[in-house]
Design a protein around this motif. Structure first.
Motif, PDB file in Angstrom:
ATOM      1  N   THR A  29       0.884  -1.157   0.000  1.00  0.00           N
ATOM      2  CA  THR A  29       0.000   0.000   0.000  1.00  0.00           C
ATOM      3  C   THR A  29       0.921   1.205   0.000  1.00  0.00           C
ATOM      4  N   LEU A  30       1.067   1.828  -1.149  1.00  0.00           N
ATOM      5  CA  LEU A  30       2.044   2.905  -1.313  1.00  0.00           C
ATOM      6  C   LEU A  30       1.646   4.167  -0.555  1.00  0.00           C
ATOM      7  N   THR A  31       2.667   4.846  -0.052  1.00  0.00           N
ATOM      8  CA  THR A  31       2.504   6.163   0.567  1.00  0.00           C
ATOM      9  C   THR A  31       3.554   7.089  -0.039  1.00  0.00           C
ATOM     10  N   PRO A  32       3.322   8.397   0.029  1.00  0.00           N
ATOM     11  CA  PRO A  32       4.354   9.320  -0.452  1.00  0.00           C
ATOM     12  C   PRO A  32       5.690   9.125   0.272  1.00  0.00           C
ATOM     13  N   GLU A  33       5.648   8.758   1.547  1.00  0.00           N
ATOM     14  CA  GLU A  33       6.887   8.521   2.299  1.00  0.00           C
ATOM     15  C   GLU A  33       7.657   7.325   1.750  1.00  0.00           C
ATOM     16  N   MET A  34       6.945   6.284   1.307  1.00  0.00           N
ATOM     17  CA  MET A  34       7.608   5.133   0.690  1.00  0.00           C
ATOM     18  C   MET A  34       8.260   5.531  -0.628  1.00  0.00           C
ATOM     19  N   LEU A  35       7.581   6.370  -1.395  1.00  0.00           N
ATOM     20  CA  LEU A  35       8.153   6.838  -2.666  1.00  0.00           C
ATOM     21  C   LEU A  35       9.404   7.653  -2.398  1.00  0.00           C
ATOM     22  N   GLU A  36       9.338   8.516  -1.398  1.00  0.00           N
ATOM     23  CA  GLU A  36      10.506   9.325  -1.036  1.00  0.00           C
ATOM     24  C   GLU A  36      11.670   8.443  -0.613  1.00  0.00           C
ATOM     25  N   GLY A  37      11.400   7.409   0.181  1.00  0.00           N
ATOM     26  CA  GLY A  37      12.447   6.484   0.612  1.00  0.00           C
ATOM     27  C   GLY A  37      13.071   5.730  -0.553  1.00  0.00           C
ATOM     28  N   ALA A  38      12.237   5.291  -1.487  1.00  0.00           N
ATOM     29  CA  ALA A  38      12.745   4.587  -2.676  1.00  0.00           C
ATOM     30  C   ALA A  38      13.628   5.525  -3.498  1.00  0.00           C
ATOM     31  N   GLU A  56      15.316   8.192  -2.422  1.00  0.00           N
ATOM     32  CA  GLU A  56      16.578   8.476  -1.725  1.00  0.00           C
ATOM     33  C   GLU A  56      17.526   7.277  -1.769  1.00  0.00           C
ATOM     34  N   TYR A  57      16.996   6.061  -1.650  1.00  0.00           N
ATOM     35  CA  TYR A  57      17.836   4.867  -1.770  1.00  0.00           C
ATOM     36  C   TYR A  57      18.530   4.861  -3.133  1.00  0.00           C
ATOM     37  N   LEU A  58      17.746   5.047  -4.184  1.00  0.00           N
ATOM     38  CA  LEU A  58      18.325   5.025  -5.528  1.00  0.00           C
ATOM     39  C   LEU A  58      19.257   6.208  -5.752  1.00  0.00           C
ATOM     40  N   ARG A  59      18.908   7.371  -5.220  1.00  0.00           N
ATOM     41  CA  ARG A  59      19.716   8.582  -5.433  1.00  0.00           C
ATOM     42  C   ARG A  59      21.143   8.428  -4.914  1.00  0.00           C
ATOM     43  N   VAL A  60      21.337   7.620  -3.876  1.00  0.00           N
ATOM     44  CA  VAL A  60      22.682   7.444  -3.312  1.00  0.00           C
ATOM     45  C   VAL A  60      23.373   6.188  -3.834  1.00  0.00           C
ATOM     46  N   SER A  61      22.729   5.485  -4.788  1.00  0.00           N
ATOM     47  CA  SER A  61      23.328   4.297  -5.392  1.00  0.00           C
ATOM     48  C   SER A  61      23.749   4.624  -6.823  1.00  0.00           C
ATOM     49  N   PRO A  62      24.701   3.828  -7.365  1.00  0.00           N
ATOM     50  CA  PRO A  62      25.116   4.059  -8.748  1.00  0.00           C
ATOM     51  C   PRO A  62      23.973   3.725  -9.709  1.00  0.00           C
ATOM     52  N   PRO A  63      23.881   4.310 -10.855  1.00  0.00           N
ATOM     53  CA  PRO A  63      24.674   5.443 -11.321  1.00  0.00           C
ATOM     54  C   PRO A  63      24.128   6.792 -10.844  1.00  0.00           C
ATOM     55  N   PHE A  64      22.983   6.754 -10.182  1.00  0.00           N
ATOM     56  CA  PHE A  64      22.302   7.993  -9.780  1.00  0.00           C
ATOM     57  C   PHE A  64      23.165   8.885  -8.888  1.00  0.00           C
ATOM     58  N   SER A 115      26.085   9.784  -9.066  1.00  0.00           N
ATOM     59  CA  SER A 115      26.968  10.711  -9.795  1.00  0.00           C
ATOM     60  C   SER A 115      26.178  11.719 -10.636  1.00  0.00           C
ATOM     61  N   TRP A 116      24.861  11.663 -10.602  1.00  0.00           N
ATOM     62  CA  TRP A 116      24.028  12.521 -11.441  1.00  0.00           C
ATOM     63  C   TRP A 116      23.629  13.831 -10.765  1.00  0.00           C
ATOM     64  N   ARG A 117      23.927  13.980  -9.494  1.00  0.00           N
ATOM     65  CA  ARG A 117      23.600  15.196  -8.732  1.00  0.00           C
ATOM     66  C   ARG A 117      22.112  15.548  -8.802  1.00  0.00           C
ATOM     67  N   LEU A 118      21.296  14.527  -8.596  1.00  0.00           N
ATOM     68  CA  LEU A 118      19.848  14.741  -8.567  1.00  0.00           C
ATOM     69  C   LEU A 118      19.464  15.488  -7.298  1.00  0.00           C
ATOM     70  N   PRO A 119      18.355  16.227  -7.329  1.00  0.00           N
ATOM     71  CA  PRO A 119      17.943  16.959  -6.130  1.00  0.00           C
ATOM     72  C   PRO A 119      17.585  16.019  -4.985  1.00  0.00           C
ATOM     73  N   HIS A 120      17.826  16.481  -3.770  1.00  0.00           N
ATOM     74  CA  HIS A 120      17.411  15.745  -2.579  1.00  0.00           C
ATOM     75  C   HIS A 120      15.894  15.586  -2.620  1.00  0.00           C
ATOM     76  N   ALA A 121      15.387  14.564  -1.978  1.00  0.00           N
ATOM     77  CA  ALA A 121      13.949  14.293  -1.972  1.00  0.00           C
ATOM     78  C   ALA A 121      13.128  15.474  -1.463  1.00  0.00           C
ATOM     79  N   ASP A 122      13.729  16.310  -0.621  1.00  0.00           N
ATOM     80  CA  ASP A 122      13.009  17.490  -0.115  1.00  0.00           C
ATOM     81  C   ASP A 122      12.640  18.458  -1.231  1.00  0.00           C
ATOM     82  N   HIS A 123      13.282  18.325  -2.386  1.00  0.00           N
ATOM     83  CA  HIS A 123      13.041  19.230  -3.505  1.00  0.00           C
ATOM     84  C   HIS A 123      12.273  18.565  -4.642  1.00  0.00           C
ATOM     85  N   VAL A 124      11.676  17.416  -4.339  1.00  0.00           N
ATOM     86  CA  VAL A 124      10.856  16.686  -5.308  1.00  0.00           C
ATOM     87  C   VAL A 124       9.521  16.395  -4.622  1.00  0.00           C
ATOM     88  N   SER A 125       8.444  16.498  -5.363  1.00  0.00           N
ATOM     89  CA  SER A 125       7.129  16.162  -4.838  1.00  0.00           C
ATOM     90  C   SER A 125       6.815  14.715  -5.227  1.00  0.00           C
TER      91      SER A 125
END
Length: 122
Positions: free
Chosen positions: A5-14, A16-24, A26-36
């Motif tokens: 049962t998805l929640t926005p918090e689960m999406l944010e966690g997913a 952030e997990y991917l954002r700190v893993s390769p290849p993401f 090295s892409w300098r994506l915005p922190h989850a706080d700057h994405v809706s």
């Protein structure tokens, strides 16, 4: 199978997990706080990305929405989030907007290889 049962918090966690893993990472994506993050009920797509929109408070944000109707497992959640993150990266770098162009396909192939996602369903 009931599945997640998805929640926005689960999406944010997913995200952030991917954002700190390769290849993401090295892409300098915005922190989850700057994405809706939004859970949607769509049955015609697993997720979508909407680039830079202005909020009522004047801040710009990008939106990633994931379908609660179609995304029922962690594997599909991560794969869908990764797909939408490529769209975010391309929007941030100006290399495409919402299209599965050759650059998108090249990035997708790399993401699938690193994370073990199925390129055919990605």
């Amino acid at each position: 199978m009931a599945g997640l049962t998805l929640t926005p918090e689960m999406l944010e966690g997913a995200y952030e997990y991917l954002r700190v893993s390769p290849p993401f990472c090295s892409w300098r994506l915005p922190h989850a706080d700057h994405v809706s993050f939004r859970v949607m009920g769509a049955k015609d797509r697993f997720g979508h990305f909407r680039g830079r929109h202005r909020r009522a408070d004047g801040d710009d944000f990008s939106e990633i929405a994931i379908s609660a109707g179609l995304v029922k497992t962690t594997d599909v959640l991560l794969s869908t989030m990764a797909h939408e993150m490529i769209h975010l990266y391309q929007d941030e770098t100006g290399t495409a907007r919402g299209h599965h162009n050759p650059k998108f396909r090249k990035l997708a192939k790399r993401v699938c290889r690193i994370h073990g996602f199925d390129p055919e369903s990605f």
